[in-house]
Design a protein around this motif. Sequence first.
Motif, PDB file in Angstrom:
ATOM      1  N   GLU A  20       0.830  -1.205   0.000  1.00 15.74           N
ATOM      2  CA  GLU A  20       0.000   0.000   0.000  1.00 15.74           C
ATOM      3  C   GLU A  20       0.863   1.253   0.000  1.00 15.74           C
ATOM      4  O   GLU A  20       0.613   2.202  -0.756  1.00 15.74           O
ATOM      5  CB  GLU A  20      -0.926  -0.017   1.212  1.00 15.74           C
ATOM      6  CG  GLU A  20      -1.914   1.117   1.268  1.00 15.74           C
ATOM      7  CD  GLU A  20      -2.868   0.999   2.453  1.00 15.74           C
ATOM      8  OE1 GLU A  20      -3.642   1.944   2.684  1.00 15.74           O
ATOM      9  OE2 GLU A  20      -2.843  -0.050   3.142  1.00 15.74           O
ATOM     10  N   ASP A  21       1.911   1.277   0.833  1.00 10.14           N
ATOM     11  CA  ASP A  21       2.806   2.434   0.886  1.00 10.14           C
ATOM     12  C   ASP A  21       3.632   2.553  -0.389  1.00 10.14           C
ATOM     13  O   ASP A  21       3.899   3.667  -0.861  1.00 10.14           O
ATOM     14  CB  ASP A  21       3.734   2.317   2.100  1.00 10.14           C
ATOM     15  CG  ASP A  21       2.979   2.367   3.416  1.00 10.14           C
ATOM     16  OD1 ASP A  21       1.947   3.066   3.467  1.00 10.14           O
ATOM     17  OD2 ASP A  21       3.406   1.713   4.378  1.00 10.14           O
ATOM     18  N   GLU A 232     -16.749  -0.708  -3.052  1.00  8.72           N
ATOM     19  CA  GLU A 232     -15.605   0.077  -3.524  1.00  8.72           C
ATOM     20  C   GLU A 232     -14.323  -0.366  -2.828  1.00  8.72           C
ATOM     21  O   GLU A 232     -13.271  -0.508  -3.454  1.00  8.72           O
ATOM     22  CB  GLU A 232     -15.852   1.567  -3.273  1.00  8.72           C
ATOM     23  CG  GLU A 232     -14.711   2.451  -3.740  1.00  8.72           C
ATOM     24  CD  GLU A 232     -14.943   3.923  -3.451  1.00  8.72           C
ATOM     25  OE1 GLU A 232     -14.042   4.727  -3.744  1.00  8.72           O
ATOM     26  OE2 GLU A 232     -16.032   4.257  -2.933  1.00  8.72           O
ATOM     27  N   TYR A 233     -14.413  -0.591  -1.514  1.00  9.76           N
ATOM     28  CA  TYR A 233     -13.240  -1.063  -0.769  1.00  9.76           C
ATOM     29  C   TYR A 233     -12.818  -2.439  -1.268  1.00  9.76           C
ATOM     30  O   TYR A 233     -11.623  -2.701  -1.467  1.00  9.76           O
ATOM     31  CB  TYR A 233     -13.546  -1.116   0.723  1.00  9.76           C
ATOM     32  CG  TYR A 233     -12.370  -1.582   1.562  1.00  9.76           C
ATOM     33  CD1 TYR A 233     -11.511  -0.664   2.145  1.00  9.76           C
ATOM     34  CD2 TYR A 233     -12.122  -2.939   1.763  1.00  9.76           C
ATOM     35  CE1 TYR A 233     -10.430  -1.076   2.908  1.00  9.76           C
ATOM     36  CE2 TYR A 233     -11.035  -3.362   2.513  1.00  9.76           C
ATOM     37  CZ  TYR A 233     -10.201  -2.426   3.085  1.00  9.76           C
ATOM     38  OH  TYR A 233      -9.119  -2.852   3.832  1.00  9.76           O
ATOM     39  N   ALA A 262      -3.514  -4.636   4.451  1.00  7.12           N
ATOM     40  CA  ALA A 262      -4.910  -4.180   4.564  1.00  7.12           C
ATOM     41  C   ALA A 262      -5.857  -5.376   4.578  1.00  7.12           C
ATOM     42  O   ALA A 262      -5.740  -6.271   3.730  1.00  7.12           O
ATOM     43  CB  ALA A 262      -5.255  -3.267   3.397  1.00  7.12           C
ATOM     44  N   PRO A 263      -6.794  -5.433   5.539  1.00  6.41           N
ATOM     45  CA  PRO A 263      -7.743  -6.563   5.588  1.00  6.41           C
ATOM     46  C   PRO A 263      -8.693  -6.545   4.408  1.00  6.41           C
ATOM     47  O   PRO A 263      -9.029  -5.481   3.886  1.00  6.41           O
ATOM     48  CB  PRO A 263      -8.486  -6.341   6.908  1.00  6.41           C
ATOM     49  CG  PRO A 263      -8.374  -4.867   7.169  1.00  6.41           C
ATOM     50  CD  PRO A 263      -7.048  -4.445   6.612  1.00  6.41           C
ATOM     51  N   ALA A 264      -9.122  -7.732   3.983  1.00  7.81           N
ATOM     52  CA  ALA A 264     -10.012  -7.837   2.823  1.00  7.81           C
ATOM     53  C   ALA A 264     -11.412  -7.340   3.150  1.00  7.81           C
ATOM     54  O   ALA A 264     -12.042  -6.671   2.330  1.00  7.81           O
ATOM     55  CB  ALA A 264     -10.053  -9.275   2.325  1.00  7.81           C
ATOM     56  N   PRO A 266     -12.770  -5.547   6.413  1.00  7.21           N
ATOM     57  CA  PRO A 266     -12.629  -5.047   7.784  1.00  7.21           C
ATOM     58  C   PRO A 266     -13.944  -4.920   8.532  1.00  7.21           C
ATOM     59  O   PRO A 266     -13.945  -4.900   9.775  1.00  7.21           O
ATOM     60  CB  PRO A 266     -11.951  -3.684   7.593  1.00  7.21           C
ATOM     61  CG  PRO A 266     -12.292  -3.279   6.188  1.00  7.21           C
ATOM     62  CD  PRO A 266     -12.357  -4.545   5.411  1.00  7.21           C
ATOM     63  N   TRP A 267     -15.065  -4.810   7.821  1.00  4.93           N
ATOM     64  CA  TRP A 267     -16.348  -4.637   8.508  1.00  4.93           C
ATOM     65  C   TRP A 267     -16.762  -5.897   9.274  1.00  4.93           C
ATOM     66  O   TRP A 267     -17.645  -5.828  10.128  1.00  4.93           O
ATOM     67  CB  TRP A 267     -17.417  -4.256   7.498  1.00  4.93           C
ATOM     68  CG  TRP A 267     -17.459  -5.123   6.271  1.00  4.93           C
ATOM     69  CD1 TRP A 267     -18.123  -6.295   6.102  1.00  4.93           C
ATOM     70  CD2 TRP A 267     -16.763  -4.869   5.040  1.00  4.93           C
ATOM     71  NE1 TRP A 267     -17.897  -6.790   4.854  1.00  4.93           N
ATOM     72  CE2 TRP A 267     -17.058  -5.932   4.168  1.00  4.93           C
ATOM     73  CE3 TRP A 267     -15.931  -3.844   4.594  1.00  4.93           C
ATOM     74  CZ2 TRP A 267     -16.561  -6.011   2.867  1.00  4.93           C
ATOM     75  CZ3 TRP A 267     -15.432  -3.911   3.309  1.00  4.93           C
ATOM     76  CH2 TRP A 267     -15.755  -4.970   2.468  1.00  4.93           C
ATOM     77  N   ILE A 268     -16.159  -7.020   8.969  1.00  7.30           N
ATOM     78  CA  ILE A 268     -16.501  -8.261   9.685  1.00  7.30           C
ATOM     79  C   ILE A 268     -16.047  -8.187  11.141  1.00  7.30           C
ATOM     80  O   ILE A 268     -16.679  -8.770  12.021  1.00  7.30           O
ATOM     81  CB  ILE A 268     -15.865  -9.476   8.984  1.00  7.30           C
ATOM     82  CG1 ILE A 268     -16.498  -9.666   7.605  1.00  7.30           C
ATOM     83  CG2 ILE A 268     -16.015 -10.739   9.805  1.00  7.30           C
ATOM     84  CD1 ILE A 268     -15.940 -10.849   6.852  1.00  7.30           C
ATOM     85  N   PHE A 269     -15.016  -7.435  11.404  1.00  8.65           N
ATOM     86  CA  PHE A 269     -14.422  -7.413  12.744  1.00  8.65           C
ATOM     87  C   PHE A 269     -14.912  -6.232  13.575  1.00  8.65           C
ATOM     88  O   PHE A 269     -14.396  -5.993  14.664  1.00  8.65           O
ATOM     89  CB  PHE A 269     -12.897  -7.366  12.628  1.00  8.65           C
ATOM     90  CG  PHE A 269     -12.321  -8.459  11.791  1.00  8.65           C
ATOM     91  CD1 PHE A 269     -12.204  -9.742  12.284  1.00  8.65           C
ATOM     92  CD2 PHE A 269     -11.919  -8.196  10.474  1.00  8.65           C
ATOM     93  CE1 PHE A 269     -11.679 -10.756  11.509  1.00  8.65           C
ATOM     94  CE2 PHE A 269     -11.393  -9.206   9.694  1.00  8.65           C
ATOM     95  CZ  PHE A 269     -11.275 -10.491  10.216  1.00  8.65           C
ATOM     96  N   THR A 270     -15.894  -5.484  13.050  1.00  7.62           N
ATOM     97  CA  THR A 270     -16.392  -4.330  13.812  1.00  7.62           C
ATOM     98  C   THR A 270     -17.710  -4.664  14.476  1.00  7.62           C
ATOM     99  O   THR A 270     -18.380  -5.616  14.107  1.00  7.62           O
ATOM    100  CB  THR A 270     -16.572  -3.124  12.871  1.00  7.62           C
ATOM    101  OG1 THR A 270     -17.492  -3.465  11.820  1.00  7.62           O
ATOM    102  CG2 THR A 270     -15.241  -2.708  12.280  1.00  7.62           C
TER     103      THR A 270
END
Length: 270
Positions: A20-21, A232-233, A262-264, A266-270
């Motif tokens: 990503e960087d 989009e993510y 970056a997680p594929a 991330p909403w699963i862990f919130t």
Amino acid sequence: MPAPTPVGATVHQRRAIDLEDLVEWTIRTQRADRDRVSLHAVELAAAAAIRRSHRPAGSFDAPAGWGVDSCVRVAEIGLAGTRVDGGGQIRGVAPRLHPDAEAVIAAIDRAFGSLKGWRRCVLDQARVGGRPLWNLGAQRFVPVKNTAPQGGGRRHVVMSEWETVPPLSVVARRMIGRGIRIVDDRGRRKFQQAEPGFSYRTLDDGSRQVVVRWSAVELLPSDAEIRDAREEYAAWHAGMMRVLGELLEVPLRDYRVTGFAAPAMPWIFT
């Protein structure tokens, strides 16, 4: 076995970096995607020939040559292996890129091919930095804004309907049944025929109806907005994984790609 490092020789240490960087540095800092963006088609062919280390067909004087124009100048400069001071940067040709940036943008081109949508998603995000915003916050009910031309003097949509209410005689019987007087000491009713601020009507069967009003509400962010943000993510993440696959076997000079953190989803862990 690898050859031993000569005594006193400088060992070049490559910097560990996340994909990503690295992509953000390539696009945002090096601006590698700006190279060749305004070249003419013939100029682009010359630039491609340079990258393949092939001499372009034709010459300055040959009948089949391209003529004395910028594409030949680009080709000759590239074949000479040096930069010629011509008084400034050639239109559409970016300054010399870092070799690692060149390798990354080439990997991006290979990763997507004709998949322009994914490529644009990755490049657009790299230009602004960070990741696509997938978390729009907790859903909450908010009043629906009034978008009518006149608006009716209200900022929000107000809904209304007629609702049946008990006849006054029924109300009186209930009050009496509970031991509540329906008249005061002067013999006047304690309840009014219609409360101020409410609209009533009496139907042919003697029943009464009152207008009930309420503010319409909706969920924000909406389910569709949440779905679009997550899609989009996910598209960005999938595109970056394609780039990672292309870069795994590419030797870089100053950087060493450690992976893609970056997680594929991330909403699963919130």
